[in-house]
Design an enzyme around this catalytic site. Structure first.
Site, mmCIF file in Angstrom:
data_model
loop_
_atom_site.group_PDB
_atom_site.id
_atom_site.type_symbol
_atom_site.label_atom_id
_atom_site.label_comp_id
_atom_site.label_asym_id
_atom_site.label_seq_id
_atom_site.Cartn_x
_atom_site.Cartn_y
_atom_site.Cartn_z
ATOM 1 N N ASP A 1 0.765 -1.239 0.000
ATOM 2 C CA ASP A 1 0.000 0.000 0.000
ATOM 3 C C ASP A 1 0.798 1.293 0.000
ATOM 4 O OD1 ASP A 1 0.918 0.116 2.577
ATOM 5 O OD2 ASP A 1 -1.040 0.037 3.537
ATOM 6 N N LEU B 1 -11.972 -2.005 4.024
ATOM 7 C CA LEU B 1 -12.504 -3.231 3.440
ATOM 8 C C LEU B 1 -13.097 -4.133 4.521
ATOM 9 C CD1 LEU B 1 -12.472 -4.450 0.473
ATOM 10 C CD2 LEU B 1 -10.841 -6.086 1.418
ATOM 11 N N CYS C 1 -26.695 -0.551 9.260
ATOM 12 C CA CYS C 1 -25.732 -0.494 10.362
ATOM 13 C C CYS C 1 -24.835 0.733 10.240
ATOM 14 C CB CYS C 1 -24.878 -1.767 10.374
ATOM 15 S SG CYS C 1 -23.645 -1.810 11.693
ATOM 16 N N CYS D 1 -19.718 1.441 13.004
ATOM 17 C CA CYS D 1 -18.366 1.948 12.776
ATOM 18 C C CYS D 1 -18.335 3.471 12.860
ATOM 19 C CB CYS D 1 -17.819 1.475 11.434
ATOM 20 S SG CYS D 1 -18.776 1.982 9.981
ATOM 21 N N SER E 1 -5.882 7.624 13.643
ATOM 22 C CA SER E 1 -4.764 7.016 12.928
ATOM 23 C C SER E 1 -3.936 8.077 12.210
ATOM 24 C CB SER E 1 -5.267 5.973 11.930
ATOM 25 O OG SER E 1 -5.727 4.828 12.605
ATOM 26 N N LYS F 1 2.546 15.508 11.758
ATOM 27 C CA LYS F 1 3.883 15.702 12.311
ATOM 28 C C LYS F 1 3.937 16.708 13.456
ATOM 29 C CE LYS F 1 6.042 14.626 7.853
ATOM 30 N NZ LYS F 1 6.882 15.135 6.743
ATOM 31 N N CYS G 1 -5.656 3.434 15.461
ATOM 32 C CA CYS G 1 -6.953 3.282 16.124
ATOM 33 C C CYS G 1 -7.707 2.150 15.440
ATOM 34 C CB CYS G 1 -7.743 4.585 16.017
ATOM 35 S SG CYS G 1 -9.370 4.564 16.786
ATOM 36 N N ASP G 2 -8.343 1.303 16.247
ATOM 37 C CA ASP G 2 -9.113 0.182 15.711
ATOM 38 C C ASP G 2 -10.601 0.281 16.027
ATOM 39 O OD1 ASP G 2 -6.988 -1.318 14.545
ATOM 40 O OD2 ASP G 2 -6.384 -1.984 16.538
#
Length: 368
Positions: free
Chosen positions: A154, A178, A211, A214, A236, A243, A261-262
């Site tokens: 990526d 995804l 839904c 998220c 993230s 910076k 972050c998840d």
């Protein structure tokens, strides 16, 4: 990140017998350790270009200037490589063993995104992509016709998620990441661009329905709506790509998230079908599951490099990482961490020193 393996006559590879090449490539990719394989044409529809253009025009990419600089190549696979005919999209599962958000309730510890708790996935995925590429060259190149291919992870301007959806691996959820019916949110992606004419798989369709878990899970309110992420507010982005000092209004919302972050990924109900990673290099390190903030704040450049050798965290450097740790210390409400914050208020790096002063101001009125 890309690599090229080519014969001497580009663009002349013949169409393969229906299904034969695809089946062989899929079998070899699975044997090499990939968990998902799909095939697509080296083409993306106008909706991908339009969404990217709107994102960039609104400035929502923040300091990620590379996105604007190579937008044409990102939204047009053949602008990146004109000879490409087919794209093989590949996924490698990195599902966590435990609740990825468990450490959020431990304010004296840091929370690191699941993808960064093990070996740098760029190295792991690219090694497998190159192995697949060598196998393909041995299997399909030669004779009067030639075959070319390139492999990408990526860091190259590749629209990997739209291509993966087009190849049937999963779909882009409302958080823009995804989602797979077999692997949930936890797939690293890589691509093989090739001059081989491979029949495409059926594209995956969205399965998010009504839904919005998220979107609601985002701690900083970075989503303007479904499929619309303002990276400038994303944890993230703020902890990895940004910076300078993080805007003060957003710092309390970081909590103890010190790298990535998840939250939006972990909130997805499709994760009930996910399974734990089996690739040893993608199994999380125990010392990165919930590291002590006091230990991390004490890192100098040498000890930072040693601790994060082989980790994607190493890329941001000690100063940016310790800046993040200090925001977490300031959010901890733990006065025992005050000495570390006071010490770092004299750090040579002005961003670290300012973050330390902010942490001190948050902790100094708390009584042990």
């Amino acid at each position: 990140m890309s690599a090229t393996l080519a014969t001497s006559r580009p663009g002349t590879a013949p169409a393969c017998p229906p299904g034969a090449a695809r089946d062989a490539i899929r079998d070899e990719a699975l044997r090499l350790g990939f968990d998902a394989v799909g095939f697509a044409r080296a083409h993306l529809g106008p909706e991908v270009r339009e969404r990217l253009a709107a994102f960039l025009e609104a400035g929502m990419h923040g300091e990620m200037g590379w996105m604007a600089e190579r937008a044409q190549q990102r939204s047009h696979p053949r602008a990146l490589w004109p000879e490409a005919v087919s794209v093989i999209s590949l996924g490698m599962n990195y599902g966590p063993e435990d609740d990825p958000l468990a450490s959020l309730s431990r304010p004296d510890r840091g929370t690191i995104s699941v993808y960064a708790r093990h070996r740098d996935y760029h190295d792991v995925v690219k090694k497998r992509l190159k192995a697949l590429a060598r196998w393909m060259m041995a299997r399909f190149a030669g004779g009067e016709a030639a075959m070319e291919l390139k492999v990408f992870v990526d860091t190259a301007p590749v629209a990997e998620k739209p291509l993966a959806q087009q190849a049937g691996i999963g779909w882009q959820g409302k958080h823009s990441n995804l989602v797979s019916r077999q692997h949930g949110s936890w797939l690293f992606l890589g691509e093989v661009y090739t001059t081989l004419d491979l029949a495409p798989d059926a594209a995956e369709t969205g399965h998010c329905g009504q839904c919005r878990r998220c979107l609601d899970a985002c701690p900083t309110g970075a989503f303007l709506g479904p499929y619309r992420l303002d990276a400038r507010r994303c944890v993230s982005y703020l902890t990895i790509e940004h910076k300078g000092p993080v805007p003060e209004a957003l710092r309390p919302r970081l909590g103890n998230r010190i790298y990535g972050c998840d939250d939006c990924l972990a909130a997805c109900p499709w994760n009930k079908f996910a399974h734990t990673a089996t690739e040893p290099a993608l199994i999380g390190r125990e010392d990165l599951a919930a590291p002590r903030l006091a230990e991390l704040a004490a890192l100098d450049d040498a000890t930072f490099r040693a601790r994060f050798s082989g980790s994607p965290i190493k890329r941001i450097g000690r100063d940016r990482f310790v800046r993040n740790v200090l925001y977490a210390i300031g959010n901890s409400a733990d006065p025992t961490l005050l000495p570390e914050a006071r010490r770092l208020a004299g750090d040579p790096d002005p961003v670290v020193a300012e973050a330390a002063a902010w942490a001190v101001s948050r902790l100094e009125n708390i009584t042990p």
